[in-house]
Design a protein around this motif. Structure first.
Motif, PDB file in Angstrom:
ATOM      1  N   GLU A  52     120.996  42.373 -20.258  1.00  0.00           N
ATOM      2  CA  GLU A  52     120.944  42.740 -18.776  1.00  0.00           C
ATOM      3  C   GLU A  52     121.998  43.514 -18.356  1.00  0.00           C
ATOM      4  O   GLU A  52     121.940  44.644 -17.650  1.00  0.00           O
ATOM      5  CB  GLU A  52     120.861  41.368 -17.916  1.00  0.00           C
ATOM      6  N   GLN A  55     122.097  46.855 -20.098  1.00  0.00           N
ATOM      7  CA  GLN A  55     120.891  47.842 -19.393  1.00  0.00           C
ATOM      8  C   GLN A  55     121.577  48.605 -18.022  1.00  0.00           C
ATOM      9  O   GLN A  55     121.514  49.596 -17.849  1.00  0.00           O
ATOM     10  CB  GLN A  55     119.917  47.254 -19.351  1.00  0.00           C
ATOM     11  N   GLU A  59     122.431  52.205 -17.253  1.00  0.00           N
ATOM     12  CA  GLU A  59     121.891  53.096 -16.155  1.00  0.00           C
ATOM     13  C   GLU A  59     122.976  53.486 -15.429  1.00  0.00           C
ATOM     14  O   GLU A  59     122.685  54.709 -14.741  1.00  0.00           O
ATOM     15  CB  GLU A  59     121.129  52.188 -15.314  1.00  0.00           C
ATOM     16  N   THR A  69     122.702  62.582 -21.676  1.00  0.00           N
ATOM     17  CA  THR A  69     121.919  62.627 -22.486  1.00  0.00           C
ATOM     18  C   THR A  69     121.715  64.080 -23.281  1.00  0.00           C
ATOM     19  O   THR A  69     121.221  64.026 -24.347  1.00  0.00           O
ATOM     20  CB  THR A  69     120.234  62.416 -21.962  1.00  0.00           C
ATOM     21  N   SER A 101     121.125  50.473 -27.588  1.00  0.00           N
ATOM     22  CA  SER A 101     119.695  50.391 -27.305  1.00  0.00           C
ATOM     23  C   SER A 101     119.444  50.789 -25.997  1.00  0.00           C
ATOM     24  O   SER A 101     118.374  51.305 -25.597  1.00  0.00           O
ATOM     25  CB  SER A 101     119.390  48.853 -27.559  1.00  0.00           C
ATOM     26  N   ALA A 102     120.319  50.214 -24.935  1.00  0.00           N
ATOM     27  CA  ALA A 102     120.038  50.492 -23.660  1.00  0.00           C
ATOM     28  C   ALA A 102     120.185  52.196 -23.250  1.00  0.00           C
ATOM     29  O   ALA A 102     119.481  52.744 -22.598  1.00  0.00           O
ATOM     30  CB  ALA A 102     121.124  49.647 -22.724  1.00  0.00           C
ATOM     31  N   GLY A 104     119.406  54.347 -25.505  1.00  0.00           N
ATOM     32  CA  GLY A 104     118.527  55.070 -26.008  1.00  0.00           C
ATOM     33  C   GLY A 104     117.130  54.821 -25.016  1.00  0.00           C
ATOM     34  O   GLY A 104     116.452  55.717 -24.732  1.00  0.00           O
ATOM     35  N   ARG A 105     117.273  53.899 -24.200  1.00  0.00           N
ATOM     36  CA  ARG A 105     116.075  53.681 -23.175  1.00  0.00           C
ATOM     37  C   ARG A 105     116.282  54.623 -22.157  1.00  0.00           C
ATOM     38  O   ARG A 105     115.260  54.922 -21.302  1.00  0.00           O
ATOM     39  CB  ARG A 105     115.986  52.109 -22.877  1.00  0.00           C
ATOM     40  N   GLN A 106     117.590  55.172 -21.795  1.00  0.00           N
ATOM     41  CA  GLN A 106     117.836  55.893 -20.698  1.00  0.00           C
ATOM     42  C   GLN A 106     117.464  57.538 -21.231  1.00  0.00           C
ATOM     43  O   GLN A 106     117.861  58.298 -20.515  1.00  0.00           O
ATOM     44  CB  GLN A 106     119.184  55.800 -20.444  1.00  0.00           C
ATOM     45  N   GLY A 107     117.194  57.707 -22.307  1.00  0.00           N
ATOM     46  CA  GLY A 107     116.871  59.049 -23.044  1.00  0.00           C
ATOM     47  C   GLY A 107     117.830  59.361 -23.971  1.00  0.00           C
ATOM     48  O   GLY A 107     117.721  60.487 -24.371  1.00  0.00           O
ATOM     49  N   GLN A 109     119.494  59.942 -27.641  1.00  0.00           N
ATOM     50  CA  GLN A 109     119.033  59.759 -29.073  1.00  0.00           C
ATOM     51  C   GLN A 109     120.241  59.099 -29.797  1.00  0.00           C
ATOM     52  O   GLN A 109     121.472  59.585 -29.742  1.00  0.00           O
ATOM     53  CB  GLN A 109     118.691  61.209 -29.597  1.00  0.00           C
TER      54      GLN A 109
END
Length: 196
Positions: A52, A55, A59, A69, A101-102, A104-107, A109
């Protein structure tokens, strides 16, 4: 009305008042017990866990620099102990993985590279130095940025500082700091000390 009837009426009134008082006190004691004891129905919010926090940190990084990114692909280095920059732990390894990983979820690579001896920090000045290994890995994987971080154990928390730096010149592109409660789970992650 006879004296006997008057006495009976008074006694009945006293008994009724005593019963009412007893019932009231009993109800009040039940209310007090539920307020003081385990009757608190609202449970306290659990502390945020590492995924958490990672993440939220990712953000925050992207929100503070929306251009972050563009510096993809990124490779991730294991987070190291601020007290011994050549040492990490299970916490440092999983912290790096979760942050990657977090992001990566934000765009971002992310290239999967298990880095070993890829960076070090010159302890006398605290400046980040990119070693030849990092430059080689960056070139091999066409990485434009590197995720790195440090952690420090306090009395009640572990403090984690993560940053993404540009691989060409070590310029910090984004950073985030957060703290993790030092509970039994966190202690067990810190016990897995060792080199990279």
């Amino acid at each position: 009305m006879s004296a006997m009837s008057i006495a009976f009426t008074h006694l009945t009134r006293h008994l009724t008042a005593a019963k009412w008082l007893t019932a009231s006190l009993f109800a009040l004691s039940l209310t007090g017990c539920s307020a003081l004891g385990g009757g608190n129905m609202q449970q306290q919010e659990p502390d945020p866990d590492l995924p958490e926090l990672a993440q939220k940190a990712a953000e925050q990084m992207v929100a503070s620099n929306p251009e972050l990114t563009r510096y993809s692909p990124m490779i991730a280095a294991t987070f190291v102990s601020i007290d011994n920059l050549s040492q990490s732990s299970t916490l440092g390894r999983i912290g790096s993985e979760l942050m990657a990983s977090a992001l990566g979820r934000q765009g971002m690579q992310v290239r999967e590279v298990k880095m070993r001896d890829s960076l070090f920090i010159e302890e006398s000045v605290g400046e980040l130095i990119l070693s030849r290994t990092v430059q080689r890995l960056s070139a091999q994987h066409d990485a434009r940025s590197i995720l790195m971080g440090t952690y420090a154990q306090g009395l009640d928390y572990v403090y984690i500082s993560a940053r993404v730096v540009r691989s060409s010149d070590a310029m910090v592109l984004g950073s985030a700091d957060f703290r993790l409660p030092l509970n039994n789970n966190t202690r067990s992650l810190l016990e897995g000390q060792g080199g990279w």
